[in-house]
Enzyme design. Sequence first.
Site, mmCIF file in Angstrom:
data_model
loop_
_atom_site.group_PDB
_atom_site.id
_atom_site.type_symbol
_atom_site.label_atom_id
_atom_site.label_comp_id
_atom_site.label_asym_id
_atom_site.label_seq_id
_atom_site.Cartn_x
_atom_site.Cartn_y
_atom_site.Cartn_z
ATOM 1 N N HIS A 25 16.028 -38.439 1.252
ATOM 2 C CA HIS A 25 15.263 -38.520 2.500
ATOM 3 C C HIS A 25 13.805 -38.110 2.290
ATOM 4 O O HIS A 25 13.086 -37.877 3.262
ATOM 5 C CB HIS A 25 15.910 -37.639 3.572
ATOM 6 N N TRP A 34 -2.932 -2.777 -1.501
ATOM 7 C CA TRP A 34 -2.564 -4.180 -1.674
ATOM 8 C C TRP A 34 -3.377 -4.905 -0.609
ATOM 9 O O TRP A 34 -3.129 -4.761 0.583
ATOM 10 C CB TRP A 34 -1.066 -4.330 -1.450
ATOM 11 N N ARG A 58 5.287 -0.536 -6.952
ATOM 12 C CA ARG A 58 5.523 -1.457 -5.842
ATOM 13 C C ARG A 58 4.458 -2.530 -5.728
ATOM 14 O O ARG A 58 4.562 -3.412 -4.893
ATOM 15 C CB ARG A 58 5.554 -0.672 -4.551
ATOM 16 N N GLU A 76 16.961 -19.344 -4.291
ATOM 17 C CA GLU A 76 16.573 -18.114 -4.992
ATOM 18 C C GLU A 76 15.933 -18.457 -6.345
ATOM 19 O O GLU A 76 14.945 -17.836 -6.747
ATOM 20 C CB GLU A 76 17.796 -17.196 -5.155
ATOM 21 N N ASN A 110 -2.378 2.563 5.707
ATOM 22 C CA ASN A 110 -1.494 1.407 5.496
ATOM 23 C C ASN A 110 -1.374 0.691 6.826
ATOM 24 O O ASN A 110 -1.253 1.345 7.862
ATOM 25 C CB ASN A 110 -0.079 1.846 5.097
ATOM 26 N N GLY A 111 -1.332 -0.634 6.787
ATOM 27 C CA GLY A 111 -1.182 -1.401 8.030
ATOM 28 C C GLY A 111 -2.410 -2.255 8.271
ATOM 29 O O GLY A 111 -3.192 -2.525 7.357
ATOM 30 N N LYS A 133 6.176 -4.778 -3.970
ATOM 31 C CA LYS A 133 7.608 -4.453 -3.936
ATOM 32 C C LYS A 133 8.099 -4.116 -2.529
ATOM 33 O O LYS A 133 9.262 -4.308 -2.214
ATOM 34 C CB LYS A 133 7.869 -3.277 -4.877
ATOM 35 N N CYS A 162 0.841 -1.200 0.000
ATOM 36 C CA CYS A 162 0.000 0.000 0.000
ATOM 37 C C CYS A 162 0.878 1.254 0.000
ATOM 38 O O CYS A 162 1.975 1.247 0.554
ATOM 39 C CB CYS A 162 -0.866 0.036 1.237
ATOM 40 N N GLU A 167 7.278 -17.183 -7.856
ATOM 41 C CA GLU A 167 6.726 -15.821 -7.903
ATOM 42 C C GLU A 167 6.204 -15.469 -9.290
ATOM 43 O O GLU A 167 5.165 -14.844 -9.439
ATOM 44 C CB GLU A 167 7.841 -14.801 -7.654
ATOM 45 N N LYS A 222 12.150 -17.341 -7.421
ATOM 46 C CA LYS A 222 11.857 -16.575 -8.647
ATOM 47 C C LYS A 222 10.821 -17.323 -9.484
ATOM 48 O O LYS A 222 9.883 -16.739 -10.018
ATOM 49 C CB LYS A 222 13.108 -16.378 -9.517
HETATM 50 C C1 F6R Z 1 11.372 -11.724 -4.234
HETATM 51 C C2 F6R Z 1 11.066 -10.525 -3.525
HETATM 52 C C3 F6R Z 1 10.701 -10.628 -2.077
HETATM 53 C C4 F6R Z 1 11.529 -9.622 -1.288
HETATM 54 C C5 F6R Z 1 11.091 -9.599 0.192
HETATM 55 C C6 F6R Z 1 11.963 -8.671 1.010
HETATM 56 O O1 F6R Z 1 11.612 -11.469 -5.567
HETATM 57 O O2 F6R Z 1 11.128 -9.471 -4.066
HETATM 58 O O3 F6R Z 1 10.895 -11.927 -1.593
HETATM 59 O O4 F6R Z 1 12.865 -9.990 -1.406
HETATM 60 O O5 F6R Z 1 9.763 -9.212 0.279
HETATM 61 O O6 F6R Z 1 11.890 -7.372 0.513
HETATM 62 P P1 F6R Z 1 12.963 -6.287 0.901
HETATM 63 O O7 F6R Z 1 14.229 -6.654 0.262
HETATM 64 O O8 F6R Z 1 12.394 -5.001 0.403
HETATM 65 O O9 F6R Z 1 13.072 -6.329 2.404
#
Ligand code: F6R
Length: 600
Positions: free
Chosen positions: A503, A74, A26, A480, A100-101, A595, A2, A487, A484
Site C-alpha cells: 500500500h 540537555w 543519562r 523496536e 530542569n524543564g 536516558k 538535564c 537512534e 534502535k
Molecule cells: C530508546 C529509548 C527511548 C526510551 C523512551 C522512554 O532506546 O531509550 O525511546 O525508551 O524515552 O523512556 P523511559 O523508559 O525511561 O520512560
Amino acid sequence: MCGITAFRGPSAATRAHEALARLEYRGYDSAGIAARRSDGTAVHVRTLSGVAALVMGLERDPDATTAAIGHTRWATHGGVSERNAHPLEDCGGRLYVVHNGIIENADVLRERLRSAGHRLATDVDTEVVVHLLEEAVSVGLDLGRALADTAALMEGSWAVVVLDTRTGALAGTAHGSPLILADTGDGVYLASDVGAVAPFVSAFRVLEDDDVVDIDAEGTRWHRAGGSRRPRGLWPVPAISLLASSGRHTDHMGNEIDEQPIVARRVLDALSPGIRDGALWNRLGLPPLENVDRVAVLGCGTSLHAGRALAGVFARAGHLPTRALTASEAGHEVWEPRTLVVAMSQSGETADVLRALDGLPSGHATVLALTNNTASSLARRADAVIDCLAGPEIGVAATKTFVAQVLTGACVALSGLWSSPRADAATLEADFTALAGTPDALSGALHAWRDRAAELAGDLVTASGFLFLGRGAGLVYAAEGALKLKELSYRWAEPHAAGELKHGPLALVDAGTPVFVVDDGDPRLDVDIAEVQARAGRVIRVGERSLRVGGLELQLPRRGPSWGPLESVIPLQLFARELALRLERNVDKPRNLAKSVTVA
Ligand code: F6R
C-alpha cells in the site's frame, strides 16, 4: 536529560560534583557547577567536555566550599555552548541558578527584564529565572520567598535550585519536574533524581508542586503551597543490589545486550513462582480481573514497544480489550471506568508518561507502574509498582530494560489471568512453558547472530535507509529494531506492518534495499518477502523458529508466545550497534538523546 545536584555543607563542590557524575550517563551536552568558597568568594565552571572536566575548573581546593549547585544540560532552548550551560548567573555574579524543564513564557519575561536594565547573556529560557530572583532579592526578600515570588511569574515546568554566593544559602522549588531533598547529617542535598545521592543517604523527601525549601546556616525550612511548614514525608532509598553490566566490550551497550539472558533468568526466578497461584498479582494489590473491563498500556519509545508486547498477553491469552497508548498522545483518550493502566517506563521519570497519568479521570483507573526505578516519580504516583529488575542500564538506548519489561509484564499478566474465566487455559499453559525457555532462546540468538550481525553491518554500511517488517506479535519487534537502528546509526529506518508494504512502502524498495523481516511464524510473510525479492531488495529474516542440529534444520512449533518472538530483538540490537560502531557513532550516547526524558 538535564540533571540537578546541590549540596550545602562541608566540601560542597566535591559533593555536588560526585552526585552530578552519577547522573551523567543519562545524556547531556554540557555541565557546570557554581559554589561558594569558605572565604565568601564564588567559583563558576562550565564545560562541554564532561562532568570530570569540571574538576580542573574548580581551581583551588574544591573542598573549601560550603554550598554548591551542579547541572548536566540537555539543550531544549538555546544551542549547545558553554555560554548557555547552567548554572546561569545574575547581573551581579551573586546568584546562580540551575533548572530542569521549560519556562514557556520566557520570551515575555526576557523583554520585561531587558527593559528593566538586566543584561541577559544567553539564549536559555532559564536565564530569566536568575534575573527575576535578582530583582526579588534586591528588595530584601529572603531567598526562599524570592524563589516563591519568582515561580509565581513562571509558566511551564521546572525544578529550580538557586545558590546565593554571598550568604551560602540554597533554595529549591519544583513544578511538574522532580526535585528531592536528602539530609546526610552533616549537610543537605537537593537533586533531580534520587540516583544522584543514593550511596550517600538512606532516605529522601520529594518536593511536590510549588513547595519551596530553603537551606541556610539556620537549617532547612519547608514551605508548602497553602502555607503549611511541615516537611514532606520520608521515602527510603531502594537498596541498589544490582550492578551495572560488565563484560568484554568497552561500551556499556554491548555488555547490556550480552547480559539479557541473565536478566531474563533473574526476572523469571523472581516472578514466575507467583504465576500459577496468582500470588504475584495479589501481592501487587491489583484488582481481580473480573473487576477490570479493559487494559491500557502506555509508555514512550522502547518502553511503549515493551508495552505493546505486554498488551498482546492481555489480549491474546486473556481476551481482554486492550490498547497500547503513546503517552504523549494519551491526552486525547476517552477513559472508561474499570480500566487497568499499566505505565511502562524504565526511568520512571518520563514527563510524557507522568502527564498522561495526570489526565486520568479520578477513580476510573488503577495504575500499575512497571519500571526499573522503584524510587521514581512514576513509582510514587502509581497504585502498584513492579520492579523489572534489569539493573542499572547505562547506555542511552534501551536494550536489557526492554527484555526485562516484556518478561516482567508477561509474568504479572499471566499471574492475573491464571484464574480469570475469560482467559484461554491452553494459551496460558503454552505461555508459561515459553517463559521458561526464554533465557536460552536469548542466548541462542546472541550466539547465532553475533558474527552475522557484524558481517551484515560491514555489507550494509553504505545503505542510507532500512525497512523493518512484521505481522501480528512480530510487528512490535520490527518497530523496536527500527528505533534502535535510527537512534544509534542516525540512518533512516521505517517499521511497517508487512501487509501494508504493497500500500505504499514498496515504492522505497530498490536493488539492494535492506529489509529486515521479523518472522513470528505467520505464513503470509512469505508473500511479503517475495514482493521485496521481486524488486531485488535484500531480505534479512530474523526470529525464525528453527534450529540447526547436526546440519539439519529443525522447525520449532510455529505458534510463539503471546508477547511475540522476543529473541528476535537480539539480532536487531546487535546489528544496530555494529553498524553504529562502523559509522564511528558513540553507541552509549547517541546524539540529541537522553536516558531520562523529563520534558513533555
Ligand atoms: C530508546 C529509548 C527511548 C526510551 C523512551 C522512554 O532506546 O531509550 O525511546 O525508551 O524515552 O523512556 P523511559 O523508559 O525511561 O520512560
